[in-house]
Design a protein around this motif. Structure first.
Motif, short mmCIF file in Angstrom:
data_model
loop_
_atom_site.label_atom_id
_atom_site.label_comp_id
_atom_site.label_asym_id
_atom_site.label_seq_id
_atom_site.Cartn_x
_atom_site.Cartn_y
_atom_site.Cartn_z
N GLU A 34 -44.92 53.23 -66.20
CA GLU A 34 -44.32 52.90 -64.90
C GLU A 34 -43.37 54.01 -64.46
O GLU A 34 -43.35 54.40 -63.30
N PHE A 35 -42.59 54.50 -65.40
CA PHE A 35 -41.62 55.56 -65.14
C PHE A 35 -42.32 56.80 -64.58
O PHE A 35 -41.84 57.42 -63.63
N ARG A 36 -43.47 57.15 -65.16
CA ARG A 36 -44.21 58.35 -64.73
C ARG A 36 -44.78 58.19 -63.32
O ARG A 36 -45.08 59.18 -62.66
N PRO A 41 -34.13 60.03 -59.23
CA PRO A 41 -33.80 61.35 -59.74
C PRO A 41 -32.77 61.27 -60.88
O PRO A 41 -31.76 60.59 -60.76
N GLY A 42 -33.09 61.94 -61.97
CA GLY A 42 -32.17 62.01 -63.10
C GLY A 42 -32.15 60.78 -63.99
O GLY A 42 -31.38 60.71 -64.94
N ALA A 43 -32.98 59.79 -63.68
CA ALA A 43 -32.99 58.56 -64.47
C ALA A 43 -33.45 58.83 -65.90
O ALA A 43 -34.32 59.66 -66.14
N ILE A 44 -32.85 58.11 -66.83
CA ILE A 44 -33.24 58.16 -68.24
C ILE A 44 -34.16 56.98 -68.48
O ILE A 44 -33.81 55.85 -68.17
N GLN A 100 -37.40 51.42 -53.61
CA GLN A 100 -38.47 52.13 -52.90
C GLN A 100 -38.43 51.89 -51.39
O GLN A 100 -39.03 52.65 -50.64
N ARG A 101 -37.75 50.88 -50.94
CA ARG A 101 -37.70 50.56 -49.51
C ARG A 101 -36.82 51.53 -48.71
O ARG A 101 -36.80 51.49 -47.49
N PHE A 102 -36.09 52.39 -49.40
CA PHE A 102 -35.18 53.31 -48.73
C PHE A 102 -35.85 54.66 -48.55
O PHE A 102 -36.06 55.40 -49.50
N SER A 103 -36.17 54.99 -47.31
CA SER A 103 -36.88 56.24 -47.03
C SER A 103 -36.04 57.47 -47.35
O SER A 103 -36.58 58.54 -47.61
N GLU A 106 -35.29 60.14 -52.46
CA GLU A 106 -36.33 61.02 -52.97
C GLU A 106 -36.60 60.65 -54.42
O GLU A 106 -35.71 60.72 -55.26
N LEU A 107 -37.83 60.26 -54.70
CA LEU A 107 -38.22 59.87 -56.06
C LEU A 107 -38.71 61.06 -56.84
O LEU A 107 -39.16 62.06 -56.27
N GLU A 108 -38.62 60.99 -58.14
CA GLU A 108 -39.18 62.01 -59.03
C GLU A 108 -40.42 61.42 -59.68
O GLU A 108 -40.50 60.22 -59.91
N TYR A 109 -41.37 62.32 -60.01
CA TYR A 109 -42.61 61.90 -60.67
C TYR A 109 -42.84 62.73 -61.90
O TYR A 109 -42.37 63.82 -62.03
#
Length: 109
Positions: A34-36, A41-44, A100-103, A106-109
């Motif tokens: 799920e994390f991938r 950003p920066g989440a452990i 995820q509802r916040f445009s 910026e997510l990391e992948y």
């Protein structure tokens, strides 16, 4: 008892708190797969299934924002670790689904 309760903040509050000049420590307790697929950003990534590794990874004196997909796993994670002496865990209400509802996020992948 109030000391046993886990602090909860909204996803909106977290998103607006995340600024380059104000880094926050974030734990993603979802599975690695799920994390991938996307994370803050920066989440452990520290999956709930690996909770026994937390005392090797986390500092009991630091504050952490914690999320999963919808909120169930993060609340379980926070409750268990709070009982183990981690007092500064803050649950993100609604988890990744709410974030995820916040445009502006910026997510990391």
């Amino acid at each position: 008892r109030p000391d046993d309760q886990v602090q909860t903040l909204t996803a909106g509050y977290i998103v607006h708190s995340m600024k380059p000049d104000h880094p926050v420590l974030v734990l993603d307790v979802r599975k690695e797969t799920e994390f991938r697929q996307g994370h803050l950003p920066g989440a452990i990534n520290l999956p709930l299934a690996n909770i026994n590794e937390a005392h090797h990874v986390l500092d009991k004196q630091r504050s952490y924002f914690v999320y999963c997909a919808g909120g169930y796993r993060s609340m379980a994670f926070n409750s268990i670790l709070k009982a183990r002496g981690f007092p500064h865990l803050i649950d993100i209400q609604g988890g990744f689904n709410a974030l995820q509802r916040f445009s502006a996020l910026e997510l990391e992948y």
